[in-house]
Motif scaffolding. Structure first.
Motif, PDB file in Angstrom:
ATOM      1  N   VAL A 264       0.854  -1.194   0.000  1.00  0.00           N
ATOM      2  CA  VAL A 264       0.000   0.000   0.000  1.00  0.00           C
ATOM      3  C   VAL A 264       0.886   1.239   0.000  1.00  0.00           C
ATOM      4  O   VAL A 264       1.599   1.502   0.974  1.00  0.00           O
ATOM      5  CB  VAL A 264      -0.937   0.009   1.221  1.00  0.00           C
ATOM      6  CG1 VAL A 264      -1.832   1.248   1.180  1.00  0.00           C
ATOM      7  CG2 VAL A 264      -1.779  -1.253   1.250  1.00  0.00           C
ATOM      8  N   GLN A 473      -4.204   4.139   2.632  1.00  0.00           N
ATOM      9  CA  GLN A 473      -4.585   2.985   3.453  1.00  0.00           C
ATOM     10  C   GLN A 473      -6.105   2.890   3.582  1.00  0.00           C
ATOM     11  O   GLN A 473      -6.670   1.790   3.552  1.00  0.00           O
ATOM     12  CB  GLN A 473      -3.948   3.101   4.846  1.00  0.00           C
ATOM     13  CG  GLN A 473      -4.120   1.865   5.719  1.00  0.00           C
ATOM     14  CD  GLN A 473      -3.391   0.656   5.171  1.00  0.00           C
ATOM     15  OE1 GLN A 473      -2.204   0.734   4.851  1.00  0.00           O
ATOM     16  NE2 GLN A 473      -4.088  -0.463   5.048  1.00  0.00           N
ATOM     17  N   ASP A 477      -8.229  -0.351   2.535  1.00  0.00           N
ATOM     18  CA  ASP A 477      -9.100  -1.037   3.497  1.00  0.00           C
ATOM     19  C   ASP A 477     -10.533  -1.104   2.989  1.00  0.00           C
ATOM     20  O   ASP A 477     -11.216  -2.124   3.160  1.00  0.00           O
ATOM     21  CB  ASP A 477      -9.047  -0.317   4.849  1.00  0.00           C
ATOM     22  CG  ASP A 477      -7.687  -0.443   5.532  1.00  0.00           C
ATOM     23  OD1 ASP A 477      -6.917  -1.340   5.143  1.00  0.00           O
ATOM     24  OD2 ASP A 477      -7.406   0.375   6.430  1.00  0.00           O
TER      25      ASP A 477
END
Length: 541
Positions: A264, A473, A477
């Motif tokens: 990421v 992030q 997610d």
């Protein structure tokens, strides 16, 4: 009456006093001559075999490939190394005060190279002046760039290389000989097409490098593959061999790099003043490599985009002039010209550049790369920055930032410009503050370069990059949540031909973060046990 006589007496006394001190200091008006730059442009056909053309100023890939391309046309060519801190020192030692950062670096880089030829290789000043020349570009507008060529000559004179030839290549009018003698530079269609091909392929190599390098499994493997590619392409240009064959060989070299796109990383776009955002050395504190070392994926602006912008300017200005009551007779006017023919030629030039770029990109394996739509950028920016304002990148910086935010192209935008750059500073520090108010989700950082402020710049970037990492992030997610996956399941799904591990295969764009896009475009695995997936289901990863 008495007051007028007194005033006249004072005026005469001042003039007498001025003349007296001018005589003492050797500054008599009669002996003054207006300074004139002779603009030496002599590069004759008879000198072609013995003269080496020096040039530089783009990225290292561009300069190397352009050298190969011009060598293939029969010229003796040498590109300068990327400017460093020694170049800055030479520039400040021999240049005028108050110049902008690119001036010091580029002028100083030439002085540094000539000094090396004299002091290390042992060439005399006369030999250097006779057998070398330098080509630089010229421009106009509210920028010191228009006086670069004079700055070069001033610095060369003060560094004891007086008489060294600096040829000016104007963006609009090209390079012209000052005399009727035959020029060694044949600026014909073959020259421009060859040069264009080198620029396009240089952009493609850079785009591939910045796309692959952040996700490489073995550090340094991308750079090693790119170096092999550059040598292959240089040989093809210099020997005038098939570029398509060379690009296909490069594709195999790049295919050997192992990547892992489950990492990421925030995507960061670098925009701003042309030279400052393009150079890869100390001129912008090696900004691209620093961002990568801090865990970012960098998106660089292409030189091709600048060429498309110049074409757009020509179309825009032509259409504006067509609405005048009479055809204007200026240098770029339409008097005695067919405006529709000119528009057609500019449109054709735009299409040719785009088609050539995409042809080469597909052959080497650069997929999903879209050159900017100049009309879209202009329309987006016009509300905040008028399209008729010129200087620097004009309205492009404003349009790029808005589109970066609205279309979720990147997680962070960095605008880099030289300290004191008037066009860039007016946009970055002025107009863009309004843009960030209207788009509060934008992570935007304007930085200025002076050549000696790396610590301050790095610190500011690290603080803003923390926010960009959080944004990336969050995108990742969310993608994992939508697909119902865990990171362990994602790692288990790696295959040799997947978008996760294939360096030349990418996922479609949905958000900025590359890893999140990979997850978004996984097919048919959201609720399956990873150990029971079929071959067809794994193939979609």
């Amino acid at each position: 009456m008495a007051k007028e006589v007194r005033d006249e007496s004072i005026e005469q006394e001042l003039k007498r006093y001025q003349a007296e001190w001018e005589a003492r200091l050797g500054m008599e008006q009669a002996s003054r001559e207006q300074w004139f730059d002779p603009v030496p442009r002599q590069f004759f056909a008879k000198d072609k075999e013995s003269t080496t053309i020096l040039f530089g100023g783009l990225t290292m890939a561009h300069d190397y490939l352009v050298e190969g391309a011009l060598s293939g046309l029969g010229y003796r060519v040498k590109h300068l190394e990327c400017p460093d801190t020694d170049s800055l020192r030479y520039g400040k030692e021999f240049g005028n005060r108050g110049q902008c950062n690119p001036t010091y670096f580029t002028v100083g880089n030439l002085i540094k190279h000539l000094t090396y030829l004299r002091d290390v290789e042992g060439k005399s000043k006369e030999e250097i002046v006779r057998n070398y020349l330098f080509i630089t570009s010229g421009s106009c507008g509210p920028c010191r760039f228009g006086t670069y060529v004079t700055e070069y000559r001033k610095a060369l004179r003060d560094a004891d290389f007086d008489g060294f030839r600096v040829l000016l290549f104007q963006q609009q009018s090209g390079l012209k000989q000052a005399t009727g003698e035959e020029s060694a530079l044949k600026l014909d269609s073959s020259f421009f097409i060859t040069f264009l091909k080198a620029v396009l392929i240089g952009d493609i190599l850079n785009a591939l490098g910045y796309r692959i390098r952040p996700y490489e499994v073995k550090p340094g493997s991308t750079d090693a593959a790119l170096e092999r590619c550059k040598r292959i392409l240089y040989e093809a240009f210099s020997r005038r061999q098939s570029l398509m064959t060379a690009l296909y060989r490069c594709r195999k070299e790049l295919q050997s790099v192992k990547v892992d796109r489950t990492q990421v990383k925030p995507k960061v776009s670098i925009i701003g003043e042309f030279w400052a955002m393009t150079t890869e050395g100390e001129g912008n504190y090696q900004l691209q490599r620093f961002l990568e070392s801090e865990g970012a994926e960098v998106e660089v602006q292409s030189v091709t985009a600048w060429a498309l912008f110049l074409i757009w300017e020509g179309r825009y200005d032509t259409m504006k002039r067509m609405r005048l009551r009479e055809a204007d007779g200026g240098r770029h006017g339409l008097e005695g010209k067919n405006p529709y023919k000119k528009l057609f030629m500019l449109h054709a030039a735009d299409r040719i550049v785009r088609i050539l770029f995409q042809t080469y990109a597909r052959m080497i394996g650069l997929r999903g790369y879209h050159l900017p739509d100049m009309d879209e950028i202009a329309k987006t920016a016009h509300e905040h920055y008028d399209n008729q304002l010129r200087g620097g990148e004009g309205h492009m910086e404003v349009g790029k930032l808005i589109l970066n935010v609205v279309k979720h192209k990147v997680n962070m935008t960095v605008s880099v410009k030289p300290f004191g750059c008037m066009p860039s500073s007016g946009v970055s520090d002025g107009v863009q503050s309004l843009i960030t108010e209207r788009y509060p989700e934008a992570i935007f950082l304007p930085i200025e370069t002076t050549g000696d402020g790396a610590v301050n710049v790095y610190s500011r970037i690290q603080m803003m990059l923390f926010k960009a990492k959080q944004a990336a992030q969050k995108e990742f997610d969310e993608a994992m949540r939508v697909k119902g996956l865990t990171f362990e399941q994602l790692q288990e799904g790696k295959t040799g031909r997947s978008t996760i591990t294939n360096p030349l295969k990418i996922s479609g764009h949905q958000v900025a973060c590359t890893a999140a896009n990979v997850v978004h475009h996984l097919h048919g695995i959201s609720k399956l046990n990873p150990f029971k997936r079929t071959k067809r289901e794994w193939k979609g990863i």
